[in-house]
Design a protein around this motif. Structure first.
Motif, PDB file in Angstrom:
ATOM      1  N   PRO A  14       0.845  -1.201   0.000  1.00 45.19           N
ATOM      2  CA  PRO A  14       0.000   0.000   0.000  1.00 45.19           C
ATOM      3  C   PRO A  14       0.880   1.251   0.000  1.00 45.19           C
ATOM      4  CG  PRO A  14      -0.045  -1.059   2.149  1.00 45.19           C
ATOM      5  CD  PRO A  14       0.716  -1.962   1.220  1.00 45.19           C
ATOM      6  N   PRO A  15       0.416   2.312  -0.658  1.00 49.36           N
ATOM      7  CA  PRO A  15       1.218   3.536  -0.689  1.00 49.36           C
ATOM      8  C   PRO A  15       1.294   4.171   0.701  1.00 49.36           C
ATOM      9  CG  PRO A  15      -0.933   3.906  -1.667  1.00 49.36           C
ATOM     10  CD  PRO A  15      -0.837   2.445  -1.374  1.00 49.36           C
ATOM     11  N   VAL A  16       2.400   4.793   0.975  1.00 50.28           N
ATOM     12  CA  VAL A  16       2.572   5.487   2.255  1.00 50.28           C
ATOM     13  C   VAL A  16       2.957   6.938   1.972  1.00 50.28           C
ATOM     14  CG1 VAL A  16       3.227   3.417   3.556  1.00 50.28           C
ATOM     15  CG2 VAL A  16       4.972   4.753   2.407  1.00 50.28           C
ATOM     16  N   PRO A  17       2.551   7.860   2.846  1.00 48.97           N
ATOM     17  CA  PRO A  17       2.920   9.262   2.642  1.00 48.97           C
ATOM     18  C   PRO A  17       4.434   9.449   2.650  1.00 48.97           C
ATOM     19  CG  PRO A  17       1.272   9.045   4.377  1.00 48.97           C
ATOM     20  CD  PRO A  17       1.737   7.670   4.021  1.00 48.97           C
ATOM     21  N   SER A  18       4.889  10.362   1.843  1.00 54.29           N
ATOM     22  CA  SER A  18       6.310  10.681   1.791  1.00 54.29           C
ATOM     23  C   SER A  18       6.675  11.568   2.970  1.00 54.29           C
ATOM     24  CB  SER A  18       6.615  11.413   0.486  1.00 54.29           C
ATOM     25  OG  SER A  18       7.922  11.938   0.511  1.00 54.29           O
ATOM     26  N   ALA A  19       7.868  11.441   3.474  1.00 57.18           N
ATOM     27  CA  ALA A  19       8.351  12.304   4.552  1.00 57.18           C
ATOM     28  C   ALA A  19       8.868  13.624   3.993  1.00 57.18           C
ATOM     29  CB  ALA A  19       9.449  11.595   5.326  1.00 57.18           C
ATOM     30  N   GLU A  20       8.954  13.712   2.674  1.00 55.54           N
ATOM     31  CA  GLU A  20       9.461  14.933   2.046  1.00 55.54           C
ATOM     32  C   GLU A  20       8.465  16.080   2.234  1.00 55.54           C
ATOM     33  OE1 GLU A  20      10.687  16.489  -2.409  1.00 55.54           O
ATOM     34  OE2 GLU A  20      10.442  14.355  -2.028  1.00 55.54           O
ATOM     35  N   ARG A  21       8.962  17.234   2.667  1.00 53.85           N
ATOM     36  CA  ARG A  21       8.104  18.393   2.875  1.00 53.85           C
ATOM     37  C   ARG A  21       7.717  18.990   1.525  1.00 53.85           C
ATOM     38  NH1 ARG A  21       7.091  20.093   7.607  1.00 53.85           N
ATOM     39  NH2 ARG A  21       6.781  22.256   6.996  1.00 53.85           N
ATOM     40  N   LEU A  22       6.481  19.464   1.451  1.00 57.44           N
ATOM     41  CA  LEU A  22       5.998  20.105   0.235  1.00 57.44           C
ATOM     42  C   LEU A  22       6.616  21.489   0.101  1.00 57.44           C
ATOM     43  CD1 LEU A  22       2.228  19.167   0.471  1.00 57.44           C
ATOM     44  CD2 LEU A  22       3.968  18.149  -1.005  1.00 57.44           C
ATOM     45  N   PRO A  23       6.803  21.968  -1.126  1.00 56.34           N
ATOM     46  CA  PRO A  23       7.354  23.309  -1.297  1.00 56.34           C
ATOM     47  C   PRO A  23       6.370  24.365  -0.799  1.00 56.34           C
ATOM     48  CG  PRO A  23       6.703  22.377  -3.412  1.00 56.34           C
ATOM     49  CD  PRO A  23       6.538  21.307  -2.388  1.00 56.34           C
ATOM     50  N   VAL A  24       6.888  25.485  -0.362  1.00 55.91           N
ATOM     51  CA  VAL A  24       6.067  26.581   0.141  1.00 55.91           C
ATOM     52  C   VAL A  24       5.961  27.632  -0.958  1.00 55.91           C
ATOM     53  CG1 VAL A  24       5.876  28.389   1.899  1.00 55.91           C
ATOM     54  CG2 VAL A  24       6.783  26.142   2.502  1.00 55.91           C
ATOM     55  N   PHE A  25       4.725  27.931  -1.340  1.00 56.90           N
ATOM     56  CA  PHE A  25       4.478  28.911  -2.381  1.00 56.90           C
ATOM     57  C   PHE A  25       3.704  30.112  -1.851  1.00 56.90           C
ATOM     58  CE2 PHE A  25       4.766  24.890  -4.811  1.00 56.90           C
ATOM     59  CZ  PHE A  25       5.846  25.219  -5.611  1.00 56.90           C
ATOM     60  N   ASP A  26       3.815  30.383  -0.551  1.00 56.18           N
ATOM     61  CA  ASP A  26       3.010  31.460   0.012  1.00 56.18           C
ATOM     62  C   ASP A  26       3.470  32.848  -0.407  1.00 56.18           C
ATOM     63  OD1 ASP A  26       5.322  31.496   1.516  1.00 56.18           O
ATOM     64  OD2 ASP A  26       4.333  31.301   3.457  1.00 56.18           O
ATOM     65  N   GLY A  27       4.598  32.964  -1.061  1.00 53.93           N
ATOM     66  CA  GLY A  27       5.058  34.273  -1.526  1.00 53.93           C
ATOM     67  C   GLY A  27       4.560  34.619  -2.921  1.00 53.93           C
ATOM     68  N   VAL A  28       3.811  33.740  -3.550  1.00 53.57           N
ATOM     69  CA  VAL A  28       3.325  33.985  -4.909  1.00 53.57           C
ATOM     70  C   VAL A  28       2.066  34.846  -4.842  1.00 53.57           C
ATOM     71  CG1 VAL A  28       2.414  32.912  -6.999  1.00 53.57           C
ATOM     72  CG2 VAL A  28       4.253  31.803  -5.732  1.00 53.57           C
ATOM     73  N   ASP A  29       2.078  35.969  -5.557  1.00 55.86           N
ATOM     74  CA  ASP A  29       0.904  36.841  -5.636  1.00 55.86           C
ATOM     75  C   ASP A  29       0.056  36.341  -6.807  1.00 55.86           C
ATOM     76  OD1 ASP A  29      -1.006  38.797  -5.814  1.00 55.86           O
ATOM     77  OD2 ASP A  29       0.416  40.466  -5.722  1.00 55.86           O
ATOM     78  N   VAL A  30      -0.904  35.483  -6.506  1.00 62.52           N
ATOM     79  CA  VAL A  30      -1.711  34.841  -7.544  1.00 62.52           C
ATOM     80  C   VAL A  30      -2.585  35.863  -8.266  1.00 62.52           C
ATOM     81  CG1 VAL A  30      -3.419  33.051  -8.017  1.00 62.52           C
ATOM     82  CG2 VAL A  30      -1.674  32.657  -6.294  1.00 62.52           C
TER      83      VAL A  30
END
Length: 76
Positions: A14-30
């Motif tokens: 079964p798939p397991v969650p990755s321990a790798e942190r997701l990138p942070v895109f909170d500085g993008v002015d959408v």
């Protein structure tokens, strides 16, 4: 020599969650991205993101392929 194809189901781990942190895109002015892009598809996607933007305290992340795996920004 002829081979007979296998007919038993393949059982995968079964798939397991990755321990790798997701990138942070909170500085993008959408909103600015939606206004300044010349690509019609990117402009529409960015505009829809702005229309559906949820305040940080109400944001919820979930996995569509996992049973009941909800992560809320509100720890209560």
């Amino acid at each position: 020599m002829a081979t007979t194809p296998r007919t038993e189901p393949v059982v995968a781990d079964p798939p397991v969650p990755s321990a790798e942190r997701l990138p942070v895109f909170d500085g993008v002015d959408v909103a600015a991205l939606a206004e300044m892009t010349g690509h019609p598809m990117l402009r529409e996607v960015a505009a829809q993101l702005v229309r559906n933007w949820v305040p940080a305290g109400e944001a919820v992340a979930y996995y569509d392929d996992g049973p009941g795996m909800w992560v809320s920004a509100d720890p209560s």
